[in-house]
Design a protein around this motif. Structure first.
Motif, short mmCIF file in Angstrom:
data_model
loop_
_atom_site.label_atom_id
_atom_site.label_comp_id
_atom_site.label_asym_id
_atom_site.label_seq_id
_atom_site.Cartn_x
_atom_site.Cartn_y
_atom_site.Cartn_z
N LEU A 1 0.81 -1.22 -0.03
CA LEU A 1 0.15 -0.20 -0.01
C LEU A 1 0.75 1.41 -0.02
N SER A 2 0.39 2.28 -0.60
CA SER A 2 1.00 3.55 -0.54
C SER A 2 0.25 4.77 -0.81
N LEU A 3 0.06 5.78 -0.12
CA LEU A 3 -1.01 6.75 -0.15
C LEU A 3 -0.14 8.17 -1.16
N TYR A 4 -1.02 8.41 -1.89
CA TYR A 4 -0.67 9.73 -2.58
C TYR A 4 -1.41 10.76 -2.03
N GLN A 5 -0.83 11.85 -1.85
CA GLN A 5 -1.84 13.16 -1.10
C GLN A 5 -0.82 14.47 -1.01
N PHE A 6 -1.38 15.14 -0.44
CA PHE A 6 -0.32 16.30 -0.07
C PHE A 6 -0.83 16.95 1.27
N LEU B 1 -4.98 3.40 13.15
CA LEU B 1 -5.07 1.99 13.12
C LEU B 1 -3.66 1.44 13.21
N ASN B 2 -2.70 2.53 13.35
CA ASN B 2 -1.22 2.40 13.84
C ASN B 2 -0.46 1.59 12.66
N LEU B 3 -0.82 2.12 11.64
CA LEU B 3 -0.38 1.44 10.19
C LEU B 3 0.85 2.04 9.37
N ASP B 4 1.86 1.30 8.98
CA ASP B 4 3.03 1.70 8.51
C ASP B 4 2.79 1.77 7.04
N ILE B 5 2.33 2.94 6.29
CA ILE B 5 1.95 3.11 4.96
C ILE B 5 2.68 4.10 4.44
N ALA B 6 3.39 3.82 3.23
CA ALA B 6 4.31 5.03 2.73
C ALA B 6 3.51 6.17 2.19
N VAL B 7 3.67 7.28 2.54
CA VAL B 7 2.89 8.54 1.99
C VAL B 7 3.87 9.30 1.13
N HIS B 8 3.09 9.79 -0.01
CA HIS B 8 3.93 10.20 -1.20
C HIS B 8 3.26 11.79 -1.22
N ASP B 9 3.81 12.81 -1.08
CA ASP B 9 3.52 14.19 -1.32
C ASP B 9 3.49 14.49 -2.80
N ILE B 10 2.34 14.67 -3.53
CA ILE B 10 2.59 15.01 -4.89
C ILE B 10 2.90 16.40 -5.36
N ASN B 11 2.62 17.19 -4.22
CA ASN B 11 3.22 18.83 -4.46
C ASN B 11 4.73 18.82 -4.29
N ARG C 1 -2.69 3.41 -3.48
CA ARG C 1 -2.45 2.56 -4.49
C ARG C 1 -2.17 1.23 -3.83
N ILE C 2 -2.89 0.32 -4.39
CA ILE C 2 -3.00 -1.03 -3.89
C ILE C 2 -2.40 -2.11 -4.80
N ALA C 3 -1.17 -2.45 -4.51
CA ALA C 3 -0.54 -3.61 -5.36
C ALA C 3 -1.23 -5.01 -5.06
N GLN C 4 -1.77 -5.35 -6.06
CA GLN C 4 -2.53 -6.79 -5.95
C GLN C 4 -1.61 -7.89 -6.04
N PRO C 5 -1.81 -9.12 -6.03
CA PRO C 5 -0.88 -10.11 -6.23
C PRO C 5 -0.93 -10.24 -7.73
N GLU C 6 0.30 -10.47 -8.33
CA GLU C 6 0.34 -10.91 -9.59
C GLU C 6 0.45 -9.68 -10.52
N ILE D 1 -11.32 4.97 1.02
CA ILE D 1 -9.97 4.64 1.40
C ILE D 1 -10.13 3.98 2.83
N ILE D 2 -10.72 4.84 3.72
CA ILE D 2 -10.76 4.86 5.14
C ILE D 2 -11.57 3.46 5.51
N ALA D 3 -12.65 3.27 4.80
CA ALA D 3 -13.43 2.07 4.93
C ALA D 3 -12.60 0.72 4.54
N TYR D 4 -11.76 0.77 3.64
CA TYR D 4 -11.00 -0.27 3.03
C TYR D 4 -10.22 -0.54 4.21
N LEU D 5 -9.35 0.48 4.81
CA LEU D 5 -8.24 0.12 5.63
C LEU D 5 -8.91 -0.26 6.88
N GLU D 6 -10.17 0.19 7.43
CA GLU D 6 -10.54 -0.51 8.69
C GLU D 6 -11.12 -1.77 8.23
N GLN D 7 -11.51 -2.22 7.30
CA GLN D 7 -12.12 -3.48 7.15
C GLN D 7 -10.63 -4.26 7.08
#
Ligand SMILES: N[C@@H](CCC(=O)N[C@@H](CS)C(=O)NCC(=O)O)C(=O)O
Length: 87
Positions: A5-10, A26-36, A58-63, A75-81
């Motif tokens: 997972l990685s988050l594109y944001q500013f 959720l105490n997650l270690d997710i790479a955060v990218h600032d597009i600005n 960005r969610i890298a799926q298998p294969e 995004i939040i609903a996905y992470l919580e789930q």
């Protein structure tokens, strides 16, 4: 556990702040990218997701398939789930 997972944001975007708070809660270690601040990540978002809109998870799926998820509430609903039970 979150390497796919990685988050594109500013920094100042209120929808991005909401997502960053959920990541912290959720105490997650997710790479955060600032597009600005990074042209490379801005280009990745536009090329991959199709829009210069943030936040986008960005969610890298298998294969090697990649999903670009826009919309802070989705995004939040996905992470919580995915991670609420695990934390
Ligand atoms: N409904 C979206 C709104 C996101 C949004 O409006 N983001 C702004 C930055 S704060 C943006 O990237 N706007 C560019 C665009 O909509 O193309 C969400 O909740 O994620």
């Amino acid at each position: 556990m979150t390497q796919h997972l990685s988050l594109y944001q500013f920094e100042a975007c209120p929808f991005c702040i909401k997502v960053r708070r959920a990541i912290a809660r959720l105490n997650l270690d997710i790479a955060v990218h600032d597009i600005n601040r990074s042209k490379q990540h801005e280009e990745e978002l536009i090329q991959g997701g199709g829009r210069r809109k943030v936040p986008c998870l960005r969610i890298a799926q298998p294969e090697d398939s990649v999903q670009w998820m826009y919309e802070s509430s989705e995004i939040i609903a996905y992470l919580e789930q995915e991670f609420r039970a695990a934390t």
